[in-house]
Design an enzyme around this catalytic site. Structure first.
Site, short mmCIF file in Angstrom:
data_model
loop_
_atom_site.label_atom_id
_atom_site.label_comp_id
_atom_site.label_asym_id
_atom_site.label_seq_id
_atom_site.Cartn_x
_atom_site.Cartn_y
_atom_site.Cartn_z
CE LYS A 158 -3.69 2.03 2.82
NZ LYS A 158 -4.63 1.76 3.90
CD GLU A 196 9.13 -6.13 7.34
OE1 GLU A 196 8.88 -4.99 6.86
OE2 GLU A 196 8.89 -6.43 8.52
N GLY A 241 -4.99 -2.33 5.21
CA GLY A 241 -4.18 -3.46 4.76
C GLY A 241 -4.85 -4.81 4.99
NE ARG A 242 -6.62 -4.52 11.15
CZ ARG A 242 -6.00 -3.36 11.29
NH1 ARG A 242 -4.87 -3.12 10.64
NH2 ARG A 242 -6.49 -2.41 12.06
CD GLU A 287 -2.10 -5.31 11.79
OE1 GLU A 287 -1.04 -5.95 11.82
OE2 GLU A 287 -2.59 -4.87 10.73
CG HIS A 329 -4.58 -36.79 15.91
ND1 HIS A 329 -4.71 -38.12 16.25
CD2 HIS A 329 -5.60 -36.51 15.06
CE1 HIS A 329 -5.74 -38.63 15.61
NE2 HIS A 329 -6.30 -37.68 14.87
CE LYS A 346 4.67 -1.22 8.21
NZ LYS A 346 3.77 -0.79 7.15
C1 G6Q Z 1 -2.59 -4.03 7.99
C2 G6Q Z 1 -1.38 -3.39 8.43
C3 G6Q Z 1 -0.11 -4.06 7.97
C4 G6Q Z 1 0.26 -3.76 6.53
C5 G6Q Z 1 1.69 -4.20 6.28
C6 G6Q Z 1 2.13 -3.96 4.87
O1 G6Q Z 1 -3.71 -3.66 8.23
O2 G6Q Z 1 -1.41 -2.05 8.08
O3 G6Q Z 1 -0.13 -5.45 8.15
O4 G6Q Z 1 -0.61 -4.39 5.65
O5 G6Q Z 1 2.53 -3.55 7.18
O6 G6Q Z 1 2.03 -2.60 4.53
P1 G6Q Z 1 2.18 -2.13 3.05
O7 G6Q Z 1 1.11 -2.73 2.24
O8 G6Q Z 1 2.13 -0.64 3.09
O9 G6Q Z 1 3.53 -2.63 2.58
#
Ligand code: G6Q
Length: 544
Positions: free
Chosen positions: A210, A216, A271-272, A357, A388, A508
């Site tokens: 996003k 990462e 994001g989620r 989250e 199990h 971050k």
């Molecule tokens: C989700 C969070 C988080 C995010 C990641 C990746 O709701 O905001 O999990 O999706 O940190 O972020 P980017 O899409 O900006 O790389």
């Protein structure tokens, strides 16, 4: 505001539930079932093709009435409307929250700052469809003219968990000639293993971020670019082997990806909550546009249900309120999500982010510390494997762990007796948890006296059983929307903001501070605590 009491516990509806709990905590499911021979039918509902049996919960019709009253008193109805209508309910980030707009029909109107967002949603969907068709049809060629055979999604958190989960869930709908891999971790192993057997000339990377600044993802994307260019040896190859999914066109361009090959989304998609946006590009390439649309329609069906049904017949509301019931009155800390469907193996991991989250917050939207428990711990594994392993603790341990069982009447693969046996297990588990096994029953079976305490199951362990027809793209859409709205319901009760994630943002920033100290050529001056300082020194010394 800080320090002031939150109003939740002073609500008369909350206090009514406290009183009711005092009574209900002593009631056993065995008696609730004995007193109402039709309890199984009475305490279940069906909507959007999901049969939702909540009769094995420690509730009565009165409990549901009281929980619905609390939901009403918490303003849930208005909050739902505000979300669907584009209100800026993500208060700390000043944003609208419109994942529901991602699955709204073309003619719908949902305005953010006076602008209808639906045309943009469909424009991106159509762009994704045309791109997915090209890749699936072998028309999108790599730099050397070879067909793309491998798709690697690079993203993390919300830009990874949804796509991986959906790919795994709908693998049977995927184009089997294409290979899909997902790289998220900053640990180089993730990238190295994902590409170990891939040929760059046949590989397409989707960089899904996003912000397009996440450490990462940008590190993995940079490594991917180096890996591809080492073989393809021409910068022009980037245009054929890299596409981006982002809200940040400037950063995408800076990375070297042509913004023609960028699929956009908007700040009102968290994001989620983004797997139905362009973040789902890998899903669309895997299952094809038609199935992707079916997944959106499934989610929309659940949206409509959530928006219109009265609370006591509203599946996400019931699910959310049952969570509140155990979390805040019984003191249960966690919920186990137990899909009896191997294809849903990543569903619990996906839900962990969605739920934890969102409601893992300690202050209300107006900044007051809460004086009650908020977000629950979600965890789980597919059945029957979990049986199990950790089910022992759910059956006989000292903790109360409500369970969500998810099952399907029709198997994806019809293989001998497999599905009947799978179903027998899920039904038997829910039954055993609820009813247990008494000492009298054991005695009758001739179990030796000294073994009786060990073999006794007290039961009264609650669970929901969700029964769907078949794991289709639409069914997955419904399940995801169900949990999304369950989380929303709980956010409204606990008065926390389910759409920000300051804890993630902190991570971050923190890593960004330490990385240069680990990489400095000369001994850096360290100003952390003595433990962190010592660990940094030790790491520097031993990495050589
Ligand atoms: C989700 C969070 C988080 C995010 C990641 C990746 O709701 O905001 O999990 O999706 O940190 O972020 P980017 O899409 O900006 O790389």
């Amino acid at each position: 505001m800080t320090g002031e009491k939150t109003p939740l516990k002073s609500l008369t509806q909350w206090q009514a539930l406290e009183k009711h709990y005092a009574k209900m905590s002593k009631v056993h499911l065995r008696d609730l079932f004995a007193n109402d021979p039709k309890r199984g039918e009475n305490l279940s509902l069906e909507a959007a093709g999901i049969y939702f049996d909540y009769s094995k919960h420690r509730v009565t019709v009165e409990t549901i009435k009281l929980l619905s009253a609390l939901a009403r008193a918490s303003g849930l109805r208005d909050s739902i409307e505000a979300m669907f209508n584009g209100g800026k309910i993500n208060v700390t980030e000043g944003r609208a929250v419109l994942h529901t707009a991602l699955r709204a029909p073309k003619g719908a109107v949902v305005a953010v700052d006076g602008e209808n967002v639906i045309p943009q949603v469909h424009e991106v969907l159509e762009k994704m469809e045309s791109f997915a068709a090209k890749v699936r049809g072998g028309k999108w060629k790599g730099h050397t003219g070879r067909k793309i055979k491998n798709i690697v999604n690079i993203g993390i958190g919300g830009s990874d968990l949804g796509p991986v989960m959906a790919y795994e869930a709908l693998k049977d709908y995927s184009q089997r000639g294409l290979t899909f891999r997902f790289v998220s971790n900053i640990d180089g192993t993730d990238f190295a293993e994902a590409v170990v057997d891939l040929d760059p000339a046949e590989t397409l990377f989707i960089v899904a971020s996003k912000t397009f600044t996440t450490q990462e993802t940008m590190t993995n994307a940079g490594t991917a670019r180096d890996w591809a260019l080492a073989r393809l040896k021409d910068k022009a190859a980037i245009a054929k082997h890299f596409v981006a999914v982002s809200t940040n066109a400037a950063k995408v361009k800076e990375f070297g990806i042509d913004t023609k090959n960028m699929f956009g989304f908007w700040d009102w998609v968290g994001g989620r909550y983004s797997m139905f946006s362009a973040i789902g590009l890998s899903t669309m390439i895997a299952i094809g546009p038609k199935h992707f649309r079916a997944m959106l329609e499934g989610a929309r069906e659940m949206d409509e249900h959530y928006r219109t049904e009265p609370f006591d017949r509203n599946m996400p509301v019931l699910m959310g309120m049952l969570g509140v019931w155990y979390n805040n009155f019984f003191g249960a800390q966690s919920i186990a999500v137990l899909p009896y469907e191997q294809y849903l193996k990543r569903f619990p991991a996906y839900l962990q982010q969605l739920t934890m989250e969102s409601t893992g917050k300690g202050v209300t939207l107006d900044g007051r510390p809460v004086d009650y428990q908020t977000g629950q711990i979600y965890w789980g594994e597919p059945g029957t494997n979990g049986q199990h392993s950790f089910y022992q603790l759910i059956h006989q341990g000292t903790k109360l762990i409500p369970c969500d069982f998810i099952a399907f009447s029709k198997p994806v693969h019809k293989l001998g007796r497999h599905h009947d046996l799978l179903m027998a297990n899920v039904l038997a588990q829910a039954e055993a948890l609820a009813f247990g096994k008494t000492a009298e029953e054991l005695k009758k079976e001739g179990v030796k006296e000294w073994l009786i305490p060990h073999k006794t199951f007290e039961g009264n362990r609650p669970s929901t059983t969700m029964l769907l027809d078949e794991l289709t793209p639409a069914a997955l859409g419904k399940l995801v929307a169900l949990y999304e709205h369950c989380v929303f319901t709980q956010g409204a009760i606990w008065q926390v903001g389910p759409f920000d994630q300051w804890g993630v943002e902190l991570g971050k920033v923190l890593a960004g501070r330490i990385a240069p100290e680990l990489e400095a050529k000369t001994e850096p001056e360290l100003a952390h605590d003595s433990s962190t300082n010592a660990l940094i020194r030790r790491y520097r010394a031993s990495k050589g």
